[in-house]
Each structure stands twice: as structure tokens, then as C-alpha cells.
Design an enzyme around this catalytic site. Structure first.
Site, PDB file in Angstrom:
ATOM      1  N   GLY A  19       8.832   6.565   0.953  1.00 49.04           N
ATOM      2  CA  GLY A  19       8.448   7.369  -0.108  1.00 49.04           C
ATOM      3  C   GLY A  19       7.430   8.428   0.507  1.00 49.04           C
ATOM      4  O   GLY A  19       7.424   8.645   1.780  1.00 49.04           O
ATOM      5  N   ALA A  20       6.355   8.628  -0.580  1.00 48.45           N
ATOM      6  CA  ALA A  20       5.424   9.569  -0.158  1.00 48.45           C
ATOM      7  C   ALA A  20       4.357   8.821   0.876  1.00 48.45           C
ATOM      8  O   ALA A  20       4.052   9.421   2.000  1.00 48.45           O
ATOM      9  CB  ALA A  20       4.520   9.987  -1.164  1.00 48.45           C
ATOM     10  N   THR A  42      18.098   4.748   0.341  1.00 46.94           N
ATOM     11  CA  THR A  42      18.837   5.996   0.333  1.00 46.94           C
ATOM     12  C   THR A  42      18.902   6.385   1.705  1.00 46.94           C
ATOM     13  O   THR A  42      18.023   6.618   2.654  1.00 46.94           O
ATOM     14  CB  THR A  42      18.083   7.325  -0.442  1.00 46.94           C
ATOM     15  N   TRP A  91      15.702  -7.495   2.835  1.00 45.34           N
ATOM     16  CA  TRP A  91      15.212  -6.578   3.998  1.00 45.34           C
ATOM     17  C   TRP A  91      14.050  -7.668   4.594  1.00 45.34           C
ATOM     18  O   TRP A  91      13.994  -7.735   5.699  1.00 45.34           O
ATOM     19  CB  TRP A  91      14.407  -5.488   3.517  1.00 45.34           C
ATOM     20  N   LYS A 186     -10.516   1.239  -5.698  1.00 44.18           N
ATOM     21  CA  LYS A 186      -9.278   1.965  -5.732  1.00 44.18           C
ATOM     22  C   LYS A 186      -8.377   1.551  -6.844  1.00 44.18           C
ATOM     23  O   LYS A 186      -7.644   2.381  -7.611  1.00 44.18           O
ATOM     24  CB  LYS A 186      -8.528   1.935  -4.511  1.00 44.18           C
ATOM     25  N   SER A 255       1.285   9.247  -8.295  1.00 44.97           N
ATOM     26  CA  SER A 255       2.789   8.811  -7.985  1.00 44.97           C
ATOM     27  C   SER A 255       3.079   7.745  -9.393  1.00 44.97           C
ATOM     28  O   SER A 255       4.349   7.933  -9.731  1.00 44.97           O
ATOM     29  CB  SER A 255       2.308   7.422  -7.110  1.00 44.97           C
TER      30      SER A 255
END
Length: 304
Positions: A19-20, A42, A91, A186, A255
Site C-alpha cells: 500500500g502507501a 492484489t 504469508w 505518533k 490513511s
């Protein structure tokens, strides 16, 4: 504390979740001649990172079937959302063994606790991601700032430092206590970004006096919880984080807002629910969280 020694042999690297954030890290590695194996949901022939210096193409393909993985790797960057950890278990089984260092590029302060049960004894390295990257409608990623990671100073960190050495992504190491403080700082930033979901607005909303006041109150609520968890953060942090939002481009999103706009599940628990949960544990009132959290949870359920 001296930095850990760097490996003498280039590590084998995989990235899960292009992703980003994942695309940014993959591009940094590829640019330095360390192209990682790309894994995700994907199938894509390549990834594209856009920035001030032009486009950078990361060759694929993005592999989508963990059953096709033939060997484990030395280093796995995990950039899937926290809501996807359970689905990512195949995975982990295919890419990791007990020696694989797993660097988690996720939001929150519970990265190690959440992901470790899905791993085969691999060392887990949490991180703090300090860069704005946004996925575009065409699938590319727009990097709108200099990428930087903060990692805790542990024996496992050497392989990550070696992988990112000389890349566009800076790496900073922090002692355990300092890392806790930075991670919570954060987290407070991520929590306040959740207000964008409830307003359906981008960074421009923080220029409103009423939203600025709400954000400050929410930040101070989270600050009390962060301190109870061992973070060393001064009173000025709340105003500093608000000022960061107010200095962003008016069209800058987050996000969690992107997930809401796309109808995807939200990371509300690790970004916002955590403040409420830890507040209750420490006996700290969290009246704003008590309102924000159920609204975000409901938004995550989807339409209807």
C-alpha cells in the site's frame, strides 16, 4: 549505546502489503539495488511511487499466493493494516522462520503484541513511520514528505539498518524508553486524525477554531494516558501536534480517512480505542474517546 553491527551479506527481503507505506519502502529498497519480493492481496505487475523527483517504478510482480513461496527470507517488512493481520497468517508461515526479522510498519503502540502470535518465533521489530504517503486513484502512491523510520535499539535492528542504509528512507534508532515516548507521540497524532473520518474532511478542518479546540482536548486526554504508559511527553506536545496538522496542505488526508472513503474496515481500535482501553486500565477519564471510539467503530462496520 553503540549501534548494532551490520550484516556482512546482503539480506533477502520481502515486503507484505504494498500500500502507501509499503510502496514507499519497496521503492527505497529498489532504488538502492535491493528490490524486495512483493506480496499482497492484489496481483500487480509493478508499483509506482510519485514524488518531487518524478516517478519511480518498482518491478513486480506482486505475488498473491503464499503457497508459491519457496523459501523464507532474512527480513520481512509488514505493511498490511492491523485489521489484516489474521488474514496474513499464511504469508508469515511461508516467508518466516525463527531467524527472520519482522519489521512492522503499522500504526499503534501494540505492534509486537498483536503480530507475534502469528509468527513462528521470529523476532519482531516495531517501528514509528514518519512520512505522509497517499495512494492515488490510479493505484500509484504519492510521497509528500521525506521518508523516515524510528526503530528501537535491539539486537534485531541491524538487518533493517543494513537493508535501508544509503536509501531515501532515513532510519533513526532509539533506546527503549525513548522509543516508547516516540511511539505514543505518533499514536496521539494518529488518534486525532480519526476526527477527519467523523467530519468527512481533510487537514483544512483543523484551521477551524472549534475543531482546533476539540483536537487539543483530545490530545491532552491521550497525553495523560501516554504518560501513564511510561511515555515522557511534555505539555507542549498537544499544541505541537495540532500545529503540525494546521501546517499540512489543505487537501492532505490520512490513511484512516482513505479507508473510510473506500468503504474499508478502519484501524479504529489501534489508533483510538487504545487510548480508551489504557485509560480505563489506569483509571484515567477519557470522555472524548468515549464518544469518538463508538462512532469510529460504527463507521468501520460499513453502510446500513
Amino acid at each position: 549505546m553503540a549501534p548494532p553491527p551490520l550484516p556482512t551479506i546482503a539480506p533477502t527481503i520481502a515486503l507484505l502489503g504494498p500500500g502507501a507505506i509499503g510502496t514507499t519502502i519497496a521503492a527505497a529498497l529498489h532504488e538502492a539495488g535491493r528490490t524486495p519480493m512483493l506480496c499482497g492481496r492484489t496481483a500487480l505487475p509493478s508499483l509506482t511511487l510519485r514524488g518531487d523527483g518524478g516517478d519511480l517504478l518498482v518491478p513486480g510482480p506482486v505475488r498473491t499466493d503464499p503457497a508459491t513461496i519457496e523459501t523464507t527470507v532474512d527480513l520481512l517488512f509488514v505493511a498490511v493494516k492491523a485489521t489484516q493481520i489474521e488474514a496474513a497468517a499464511p504469508w508469515f508461515a511461508a516467508l518466516c522462520d525463527a531467524r527472520t526479522v519482522v519489521c512492522v510498519l503499522q500504526n499503534g503502540v501494540e505492534q509486537e503484541r498483536r503480530i507475534a502470535p502469528s509468527l513462528p518465533g521470529s523476532p519482531v521489530l516495531p517501528s514509528v513511520v514518519w512520512f505522509p504517503a497517499q495512494r492515488q486513484p490510479d493505484g500509484s502512491v504519492w510521497l509528500r514528505g521525506k521518508p523516515r523510520l524510528t526503530l528501537p535499539q535491539t539486537p534485531a535492528v541491524g538487518v533493517v539498518v543494513a537493508a535501508l542504509q544509503g536509501t531515501r528512507c532515513a532510519v533513526e534508532l532509539a533506546a527503549a524508553a525513548d522509543f516508547t515516548s516516540l511511539a505514543w507521540r505518533k499514536l496521539l497524532q494518529n488518534a486525532v486524525a480519526g476526527l477527519m473520518v467523523l467530519a468527512g474532511r481533510r487537514a483544512a478542518m483543523f484551521s477551524r477554531a472549534d475543531i482546533a479546540g476539540l483536537a487539543l482536548a483530545y490530545l491532552r486526554e491521550g497525553l495523560a494516558v501516554a504518560r501513564a504508559e511510561g511515555a515522557v511527553l511534555g505539555d507542549a506536545v498537544a499544541q505541537e501536534i495540532l500545529a503540525q496538522f494546521q501546517a499540512l496542505p489543505a487537501d492532505m488526508g490520512s490513511s484512516i480517512l482513505a479507508d473510510r472513503e473506500a468503504g474499508r474496515p478502519l484501524e479504529w481500535d489501534i489508533r483510538n480505542g487504545v487510548v480508551q482501553r489504557y485509560g480505563r486500565f489506569h483509571g484515567i477519564p477519557t470522555p472524548i474517546s468515549d464518544l469518538v471510539v463508538p462512532l469510529l467503530a460504527a463507521a468501520s462496520d460499513g453502510p446500513g
